[in-house]
Design a protein around this motif. Structure first.
Motif, PDB file in Angstrom:
ATOM      1  N   ARG A 358       0.831  -1.210   0.000  1.00 58.32           N
ATOM      2  CA  ARG A 358       0.000   0.000   0.000  1.00 58.32           C
ATOM      3  C   ARG A 358       0.866   1.261   0.000  1.00 58.32           C
ATOM      4  NH1 ARG A 358      -5.086  -1.838   1.627  1.00 58.32           N
ATOM      5  NH2 ARG A 358      -5.104  -4.094   1.239  1.00 58.32           N
ATOM      6  N   ALA A 380      -1.271  -4.300   6.275  1.00 58.42           N
ATOM      7  CA  ALA A 380      -2.225  -5.410   6.236  1.00 58.42           C
ATOM      8  C   ALA A 380      -3.650  -4.968   6.548  1.00 58.42           C
ATOM      9  CB  ALA A 380      -1.796  -6.501   7.222  1.00 58.42           C
ATOM     10  N   GLU A 381      -3.840  -3.740   7.066  1.00 59.82           N
ATOM     11  CA  GLU A 381      -5.193  -3.269   7.376  1.00 59.82           C
ATOM     12  C   GLU A 381      -6.020  -3.160   6.096  1.00 59.82           C
ATOM     13  OE1 GLU A 381      -5.081   0.377   9.509  1.00 59.82           O
ATOM     14  OE2 GLU A 381      -3.907  -0.432  11.194  1.00 59.82           O
ATOM     15  N   VAL A 382      -7.277  -3.572   6.189  1.00 58.97           N
ATOM     16  CA  VAL A 382      -8.154  -3.566   5.006  1.00 58.97           C
ATOM     17  C   VAL A 382      -8.384  -2.153   4.494  1.00 58.97           C
ATOM     18  CG1 VAL A 382     -10.463  -4.157   4.173  1.00 58.97           C
ATOM     19  CG2 VAL A 382      -9.283  -5.689   5.762  1.00 58.97           C
ATOM     20  N   ALA A 383      -8.497  -1.179   5.398  1.00 62.62           N
ATOM     21  CA  ALA A 383      -8.841   0.185   4.990  1.00 62.62           C
ATOM     22  C   ALA A 383      -7.644   0.985   4.491  1.00 62.62           C
ATOM     23  CB  ALA A 383      -9.487   0.924   6.162  1.00 62.62           C
ATOM     24  N   THR A 384      -6.424   0.508   4.697  1.00 57.17           N
ATOM     25  CA  THR A 384      -5.242   1.271   4.301  1.00 57.17           C
ATOM     26  C   THR A 384      -5.142   1.364   2.780  1.00 57.17           C
ATOM     27  OG1 THR A 384      -4.035   0.605   6.293  1.00 57.17           O
ATOM     28  CG2 THR A 384      -2.735   1.408   4.439  1.00 57.17           C
ATOM     29  N   ARG A 385      -4.895   2.583   2.300  1.00 58.88           N
ATOM     30  CA  ARG A 385      -4.767   2.799   0.866  1.00 58.88           C
ATOM     31  C   ARG A 385      -3.393   3.350   0.461  1.00 58.88           C
ATOM     32  NH1 ARG A 385      -7.998  -0.263   1.023  1.00 58.88           N
ATOM     33  NH2 ARG A 385     -10.172  -0.228   0.356  1.00 58.88           N
ATOM     34  N   ARG A 411      -6.433   6.200   4.778  1.00 57.52           N
ATOM     35  CA  ARG A 411      -7.389   5.097   4.891  1.00 57.52           C
ATOM     36  C   ARG A 411      -8.680   5.469   4.189  1.00 57.52           C
ATOM     37  NH1 ARG A 411      -5.096   5.535  10.163  1.00 57.52           N
ATOM     38  NH2 ARG A 411      -3.854   3.694  10.765  1.00 57.52           N
TER      39      ARG A 411
END
Length: 451
Positions: A358, A380-385, A411
């Motif tokens: 990311r 690894a966070e789903v919301a991280t962009r 995010r």
């Protein structure tokens, strides 16, 4: 060396990336000075007149050498970098021979450690300009480590991250499609704008803290006068291989309190308001109230210089602290172009790089194992962009010095809205946290402490 330099320079001069610089030809940007013999520069090019002119420019005509209109930017020298040659605008030193002497290394580094001088004639502490790069043909690791240790011991400055061995570092590669990341584009739009700090003070809080500090000075132990009687030794007889001496006149130091009105022959007391106003920037009315209310005025006649210097240090620290707590950042000017990232590469130690998905970089540098673990968790966070380290060359000034700004994380929030966070290392410094909070507000981010 001259031939290879000229060839490399002409290649750079022909590169369209540098066309706007209007670089002069290679034969105008370098000059050489190697030694003097009988008052003249030793011939090194076969043209003694050019050698004499190079010597005059490098060793004598400092103002012309520093002027923007002078094309010479590279100096080839055998000995000019030793003691006696002082040029504040030296930014790169390339050593062509091995330097075994530590003294010579210190002298060479000393040529480039001056604060640069701007076109206005003023010196600058801009960390992007006041930087020396040494291209060495040997390892400086042990030398740099010893120098850091010595400076830390003598001056209390931590250079642990300021002198690095570039051979142990590598550039973090950009992804091929890094320009097309819309999340990073939003991040860059917010943080790449020039920011200036606007100071502010809460006078009531500053007044109370200043009265406490000056009151402590007013009640500090009184200075003591020291009177020393000097003696003279007459030499004389050699006894057992040593010279035996006996005092002709003796005297013991006499120590006593300084009278409240000061010593009879002391210098006149300086204007305390003018002194402190020049040192702190506070108004005369404010300083007059602080001095009289804290009862510092009555002590100034006994040791004016020492007390005024101590008062100035205390007040400067308080003003900086309160300004950091109450001030704000505001943007001015347009954002920097994205292309600047091509010319300002992100680098780090090979053993500290963390592979991430990311980020516009394929890997990111971590200072330690804890930061590396945090990077992997955020990636690894789903919301991280997007993850981006605030560039060291984009440092933010503050009353407490340059801010180490940390990491920026974008995010995806509700409705696909980008949410920017500034993530910094935990610190017990409340003033620095206040500055970072003000910086976060200026770029539209939330402030987070890295676990």
């Amino acid at each position: 060396v001259r031939r290879e330099f000229c060839e490399a320079w002409e290649r750079a001069r022909a590169d369209e990336r540098f066309a706007a610089l209007e670089l002069p030809p290679a034969d105008r940007v370098h000059a050489g000075y190697f030694a003097r013999r009988r008052g003249a520069a030793v011939d090194s090019t076969g043209k003694s007149r050019e050698d004499d002119e190079a010597y005059a420019l490098i060793m004598a005509d400092k103002s012309r050498l520093l002027s923007p209109g002078e094309p010479v930017r590279f100096v080839f020298s055998h000995s000019a970098l030793r003691e006696g040659w002082d040029n504040p605008n030296v930014f790169q030193i390339c050593t062509l021979r091995r330097t075994r002497s530590e003294l010579k290394k210190r002298q060479e580094l000393g040529r480039g450690m001056r604060l640069p001088v701007l076109a206005s004639g003023l010196r600058t502490r801009d960390p992007d300009l006041a930087r020396l790069t040494v291209i060495a043909n040997e390892s400086y690791e042990a030398f740099a480590r010893d120098l850091q240790r010595e400076v830390a011991r003598d001056a209390g400055v931590d250079f642990s991250r300021c002198i690095v061995e570039r051979r142990a570092r590598r550039v973090m590669p950009l992804r091929p499609d890094w320009r097309d990341n819309p999340w990073f584009a939003e991040l860059w739009r917010r943080v790449a704008r020039p920011l200036r700090f606007v100071p502010a003070l809460e006078f009531a809080a500053l007044r109370e803290r200043a009265l406490d500090a000056l009151g402590a000075l007013a009640h500090s132990p009184a200075p003591r006068a020291v009177s020393i009687a000097r003696g003279r030794l007459e030499g004389g007889v050699v006894v057992g291989g040593e010279v035996e001496t006996r005092p002709l006149a003796t005297g013991q130091p006499e120590i006593g309190p300084v009278p409240e009105h000061g010593a009879p022959d002391c210098a006149p007391v300086p204007d305390p308001l003018a002194w402190l106003q020049a040192e702190t920037g506070l108004s005369r009315a404010t300083l007059a109230e602080l001095i009289t209310t804290s009862r510092l005025a009555g002590r100034l006649v006994s040791a004016p210089n020492a007390l005024l210097e101590a008062a100035a240090r205390s007040l400067r620290a308080l003003v900086a602290d309160e300004s950091a707590r109450c001030g704000r950042y505001e943007p001015h000017g347009e954002p920097l172009d994205l292309e600047v990232l091509l010319h300002r590469p992100l680098s780090g130690g090979a053993h500290e790089s963390v592979a991430v998905a990311r980020s516009i970089y394929q890997t990111l540098p971590a200072r330690d194992a804890a930061e590396g673990a945090w990077l992997r968790a955020v990636d690894a966070e789903v919301a991280t962009r997007a993850i981006f380290r605030w560039p060291s060359w984009l440092q933010i000034s503050s009353p407490l010095g340059a801010l180490a700004s940390g990491w920026l994380v974008v995010r995806e929030g509700e409705g696909g809205r980008p949410e920017l966070a500034l993530v910094v290392e935990p610190t017990g410094d409340a003033s620095r946290l206040s500055l970072l909070a003000a910086l976060s507000r200026a770029v539209g981010a939330t402030l987070e402490l890295r676990a």
